[in-house]
Design an enzyme around this catalytic site. Structure first.
Site, mmCIF file in Angstrom:
data_model
loop_
_atom_site.group_PDB
_atom_site.id
_atom_site.type_symbol
_atom_site.label_atom_id
_atom_site.label_comp_id
_atom_site.label_asym_id
_atom_site.label_seq_id
_atom_site.Cartn_x
_atom_site.Cartn_y
_atom_site.Cartn_z
ATOM 1 N N LEU A 182 1.256 -1.082 -0.002
ATOM 2 C CA LEU A 182 -0.585 0.255 0.027
ATOM 3 C C LEU A 182 0.931 1.225 -0.044
ATOM 4 C CD1 LEU A 182 -3.048 -1.043 2.554
ATOM 5 C CD2 LEU A 182 -2.634 -1.347 0.274
ATOM 6 N N GLY A 197 -1.353 6.501 -2.362
ATOM 7 C CA GLY A 197 -2.938 6.697 -3.866
ATOM 8 C C GLY A 197 -4.290 5.477 -3.118
ATOM 9 N N HIS A 198 -3.755 4.299 -2.068
ATOM 10 C CA HIS A 198 -4.090 3.413 -1.295
ATOM 11 C C HIS A 198 -4.915 3.880 -0.482
ATOM 12 C CE1 HIS A 198 -1.678 0.187 -3.135
ATOM 13 N NE2 HIS A 198 -2.507 0.171 -4.185
HETATM 14 P P1 AMP Z 1 -3.803 -2.379 -6.974
HETATM 15 O O1 AMP Z 1 -3.373 -2.572 -5.355
HETATM 16 O O2 AMP Z 1 -2.574 -2.133 -7.432
HETATM 17 O O3 AMP Z 1 -4.978 -2.935 -7.492
HETATM 18 O O4 AMP Z 1 -4.828 -0.862 -6.755
HETATM 19 C C1 AMP Z 1 -5.909 -1.090 -6.254
HETATM 20 C C2 AMP Z 1 -6.837 0.818 -6.051
HETATM 21 O O5 AMP Z 1 -6.011 1.638 -5.646
HETATM 22 C C3 AMP Z 1 -7.062 0.045 -7.374
HETATM 23 O O6 AMP Z 1 -8.891 0.867 -8.036
HETATM 24 C C4 AMP Z 1 -6.639 1.240 -8.367
HETATM 25 O O7 AMP Z 1 -6.791 2.237 -9.295
HETATM 26 C C5 AMP Z 1 -5.790 2.289 -6.426
HETATM 27 N N1 AMP Z 1 -4.892 3.338 -6.808
HETATM 28 C C6 AMP Z 1 -3.578 1.996 -7.598
HETATM 29 N N2 AMP Z 1 -3.100 3.664 -7.123
HETATM 30 C C7 AMP Z 1 -2.973 4.600 -7.176
HETATM 31 C C8 AMP Z 1 -2.699 6.058 -7.133
HETATM 32 N N3 AMP Z 1 -1.471 6.490 -7.459
HETATM 33 N N4 AMP Z 1 -3.968 6.722 -6.601
HETATM 34 C C9 AMP Z 1 -4.880 6.705 -6.824
HETATM 35 N N5 AMP Z 1 -5.472 5.537 -6.793
HETATM 36 C C10 AMP Z 1 -4.738 4.353 -7.221
#
Ligand code: AMP
Length: 282
Positions: A33, A36-37
């Site tokens: 994490l 962004g998360h």
């Molecule tokens: P992931 O763990 O990569 O599957 O991402 C989980 C969620 O976090 C997904 O909805 C992604 O689009 C979102 N996410 C990933 N990176 C960012 C970021 N930099 N800003 C905002 N949301 C993000």
């Protein structure tokens, strides 16, 4: 924060919240994490009564098993971050919880042409795997609102379409970035400090497109954007495209619209990075 690993315990807890009339916000993640998360967690905390986060590295959305094995895993740090963000519930299932009948694909979803464009072209089967896990997780959590990041623009469109018949609202949250524009990503953990400086070229190339977007010279824009990426140490580019915001069909000629989205994917020192930017010249 309540940490739950099995489905019956999670559903028991969530049904008690639901009988109290509390709305459930859900943030699915693959862990490792970052801010962004956490921005998704914060959005959920602001708009939903109870915030559930899941951490599950979904094997069926990786078309490349080397990529799956190399995916960063930082569970202890993740738990701390979620606790500090006052997340209500963390769901941490195993592969056999999510896929009790195994991970072999039974039947394919009809996701339309969008499945095969851009990411779909370079990661065949990726969106089938994404929809499989989303279906499982949504059926387990039954949230009122699903919080997704615009960082994965095509994924947001595919999931919205896939969940059309489900009683769940999809909320898309803005991309969190480093000061130099680099979109935060779990994969950035595999970049060195100097890589992170170069990696911002992906953002800069999209910014260049958004700043110079007009009806003509679309191919020229893309060519120059690719030069920005290539001259900053990226070894290869999967795509740089300017597309319709909804269909992701390339915006060219009669398809021109003042509103569009620029998307890019490229490789830097063995790490595949993606980014996108909305364009509004209306
Ligand atoms: P992931 O763990 O990569 O599957 O991402 C989980 C969620 O976090 C997904 O909805 C992604 O689009 C979102 N996410 C990933 N990176 C960012 C970021 N930099 N800003 C905002 N949301 C993000």
């Amino acid at each position: 924060m309540i940490l739950i690993k099995n489905i019956p315990s999670l559903q028991h807890l969530l049904s008690s919240y639901k009988t109290q009339g509390k709305s459930i916000g859900f943030v699915p993640t693959m862990g490792a994490l970052h801010e962004g998360h956490l921005s998704l967690i914060n959005e959920s905390k602001e708009n939903s009564d109870i915030t559930v986060c899941s951490i599950f590295i979904n094997p069926v959305q990786f078309n490349d098993m080397v990529d799956f094995k190399k995916y960063p895993r930082t569970p202890e740090k993740d738990i701390l971050m979620l606790e500090q963000a006052n997340t209500d519930v963390l769901f941490f299932p195993s592969v056999s919880d999510i896929y009790p009948k195994g991970t072999e694909n039974e039947s394919a979803y009809d996701l339309g042409e969008i499945e095969h464009l851009l990411e779909g072209k370079f990661r065949p089967g990726h969106f089938q795997g994404v929809c499989r896990v989303i279906q499982q997780l949504i059926n387990i959590v039954e949230p009122d609102t699903l919080y997704l990041g615009q960082k994965d623009y095509q994924q947001c469109l595919v999931i919205k379409k896939f969940l059309k018949e489900y009683p769940v609202e999809v909320s898309v949250c803005a991309t969190k970035r480093e000061e130099n524009g680099l979109a935060l990503s779990s994969r950035n953990m595999r970049l060195s400090d100097s890589d992170k400086i170069n990696a911002a070229a992906l953002f800069k190339s999209l910014q260049y497109i958004a700043d110079n977007y007009k009806e003509t010279d679309m191919d020229e824009l893309i060519k120059n954007a690719k030069t920005i990426i290539e001259s900053n140490g990226f070894s290869s580019i999967d795509y740089v495209e300017i597309c319709d915001k909804e269909t992701l069909q390339p915006v060219r000629g009669s398809n021109y619209s003042a509103k569009a989205v620029a998307l890019a994917a490229a490789h830097l020192n063995g790490v595949r990075l993606i980014d996108n930017m909305l364009i509004d010249q209306a």
